[in-house]
Design an enzyme around this catalytic site. Structure first.
Site, short mmCIF file in Angstrom:
data_model
loop_
_atom_site.label_atom_id
_atom_site.label_comp_id
_atom_site.label_asym_id
_atom_site.label_seq_id
_atom_site.Cartn_x
_atom_site.Cartn_y
_atom_site.Cartn_z
N THR A 361 0.85 -1.20 0.00
CA THR A 361 0.00 0.00 0.00
C THR A 361 0.88 1.25 0.00
O THR A 361 2.08 1.19 0.27
CB THR A 361 -0.97 0.02 1.21
N GLY A 444 1.37 -1.07 4.96
CA GLY A 444 1.68 -2.03 6.01
C GLY A 444 0.73 -3.19 6.15
O GLY A 444 0.87 -3.99 7.07
N GLY A 445 -0.31 -3.30 5.29
CA GLY A 445 -1.22 -4.42 5.39
C GLY A 445 -1.90 -4.46 6.75
O GLY A 445 -2.32 -3.44 7.29
N ARG A 536 11.10 3.19 4.43
CA ARG A 536 10.98 2.92 2.99
C ARG A 536 11.53 4.14 2.26
O ARG A 536 12.57 4.66 2.61
CB ARG A 536 9.52 2.60 2.62
#
Length: 547
Positions: A361, A444-445, A536
């Site tokens: 995402t 991050g799900g 990230r």
């Protein structure tokens, strides 16, 4: 009704309730349609405006749109398309998302343009649902945009055609085994001689994706859902012409709840926002404000609150167009505080079921000089849309419908037109005067609620600066395993033994703990404070206005 954003300082109290959907029609051919004419902007409120997004190139695009006089919605649209180019593994044209928009003196609005099940009602092996991203962006443009549609898409088209330098994180996703297996089938991700997948520091050009973006820029959303692109999409299992042609973004009323002296506003079910509020309030009731982030008492309380929230989302939430979701207890602040006060008396070894997987995402937050704020989360679900993902027009399709299987409950069952429960969770924070002081979100799900809480608890309950909170420790409990960043200290190991948890020590390249994209607004000074999450490729940019 969610608390409104009163930039002029009037007080407006929010009250939780079940949101109702409202259909929006997206614009048709952008080249033949005049730029939208939104209501007159409020008086310039801020001396700065800015954006936080998942990649420096995307941040640059958003800032350029703001500097050209575009508003927060314009910048968000342009940035979202740019992100789809520089983070092809995370979001884009083949996926969907959810956006919160706050305008001065108006209630916060939520737009859901996530993927839906096709007319067959069946989930294809790939898990691909009808993408909503393009319609969502077109709907936001029709509702709020001030710049021409094709001008907003031009930067993304240029990035795709001219290329950009592959970052460390993207290079890892392209060469991590599964990623290499997926992208090696597509020429643009390989070296000129075809001998290997491109790596960090090399240039990625995506000419087919550039052509697709140009087609959408010239033909509008209808070119995607009913034109030349739809002709290709209908060749993919699970996608049909009728569902594509009839796709419409939904406008929902957000949910909200008080946390400390602030109000958190977020998206309603089938998204987990109400569960996030429940989690934050229970942690507050447990007295987490007095615990140092990362300490054993802090982690124990937060994971207990997370376990309760996870149960709420996975057992009770569903697409509210198809099922009734009672939020009266979930959003009952007094009850949550009371439950929190007894969290340490419960069996805190309880753990949500499932494995801890890398979380995909992307998120972006924007605030413009006139006080409009946007919090937007987009996704194709798993990295690269999963191992069975299809590629059309240079973009990866989603595997969002896999969430019907991974979140298996009576409230979350596939049928034509339905959206699954998932973990995307854009949020905003309002101050005591109802003004948006923060836009926040993360990839991050299933880790997303914990990632958000790791920043919201220190900021809202402990007055930490936003960058300090973003730099702080993160934790996630799943399947009896507590994931930590780096090495676990003695106190956490002792906590794990007491609660019968295993410890999993993660690294940056594991991609477990997301990348917070947040902005904080200081109305006294008219300035913005952002944070850069180095986990990230996230970045943020703030620019002075001409106020």
């Amino acid at each position: 009704m969610a608390a409104g954003f009163l930039a002029l300082g009037a007080l407006l109290a929010g009250c939780a309730g079940e949101p109702l959907a409202e259909k929006f029609s997206a614009p048709t051919e952008a080249s033949d349609t005049p730029a939208p004419s939104p209501s007159a902007p409020a008086q310039t409120l801020l001396s700065q405006e800015g954006i936080a997004a998942g990649h420096p190139e995307a941040v640059k695009v958003g800032l350029e749109i703001l500097e050209q006089g575009g508003n927060a919605a314009d910048a968000a649209i342009a940035t979202a398309f740019a992100v789809s180019v520089v983070e092809p593994h995370a979001s884009g044209i083949g996926g969907g998302g959810v956006t919160l928009v706050a305008e001065p003196t108006k209630d916060v609005a939520a737009f859901d343009y996530r993927e839906v099940v096709g007319t067959s009602g069946k989930i294809p092996a790939s898990g691909t649902g009808v993408p909503g991203f393009v319609d969502g962006m077109a709907t936001l443009h029709e509702t709020y945009g001030s710049m021409p549609w094709d001008e907003l898409l031009q930067p993304a088209e240029d990035l795709a055609r001219d290329g950009f330098v592959i970052t460390k994180f993207l290079g890892e996703r392209m060469n991590d085994g599964i990623g290499s297996q997926i992208v090696s089938e597509h020429r643009q991700f390989r070296t000129k001689d075809g001998s290997r997948v491109l790596r960090e520091g090399e240039t990625l050009k995506q000419s087919e994706l550039a052509q697709t973006i140009q087609t959408i820029a010239e033909g509008g959303r209808d070119e995607f859902y009913e034109g030349s692109i739809s002709d290709e999409l209908t060749e993919v299992e699970g996608l049909d012409a009728t569902t594509l042609a009839n796709y419409e973004t939904e406008k929902f009323e957000p949910v909200d709840g008080k946390v400390g002296d602030y109000t958190v506003v977020t998206a309603p079910p089938a998204l987990p926002g109400a569960g996030l509020i429940q989690m934050l309030q229970q942690a507050e009731g447990a007295g987490i404000a007095s615990d140092a982030p990362g300490s054993a008492p802090y982690v124990d309380k937060l994971m207990a609150a997370w376990s309760n929230a996870s149960d709420t989302v996975t057992e009770n939430f569903g697409d509210q167009r198809f099922v009734d979701v009672d939020l009266s207890e979930v959003l009952d602040r007094d009850q949550n505080l009371a439950i929190g006060s007894k969290l340490e008396e419960r069996a805190s070894k309880d753990s949500p079921a499932g494995d801890i997987d890398p979380g995909n995402t992307t998120h972006l937050s924007v605030v413009d000089r006139d006080g409009m704020a946007v919090s937007m989360t987009n996704t194709i679900t798993s990295f690269w849309g999963g191992t069975k993902s299809d590629v059309v027009g240079g973009f990866f399709l989603n595997n969002q419908l896999s969430r019907f299987e991974s979140i298996d409950s009576p409230a979350n069952r596939p049928e034509p037109g339905r959206k699954s429960v998932t973990w995307s969770n854009p949020a905003m924070v309002l101050d005591g005067q109802g003004r948006v002081v923060m836009g926040i979100g993360t990839p991050g799900g299933q880790q997303i609620p914990n990632i958000l809480a790791s920043v919201l608890v220190p900021v809202l309950l402990q007055d930490q600066p936003i960058q300090d909170a973003v730099d702080g420790p993160r934790f996630h409990l799943q399947g009896g395993t507590l994931a930590v960043e780096g090495k676990a200290g003695k106190s956490l190991k002792a906590l794990a033994r007491a609660n019968e948890w295993k410890i999993r020590e993660t690294t940056r390249s594991d991609g477990v703990f997301g990348s917070i994209q947040a902005l904080w607004v200081d109305y006294d000074t008219g300035t913005l404070d952002g944070a850069t999450d180095v986990r990230r490729d996230g970045d943020h940019g703030v620019a002075d206005t001409d106020q």
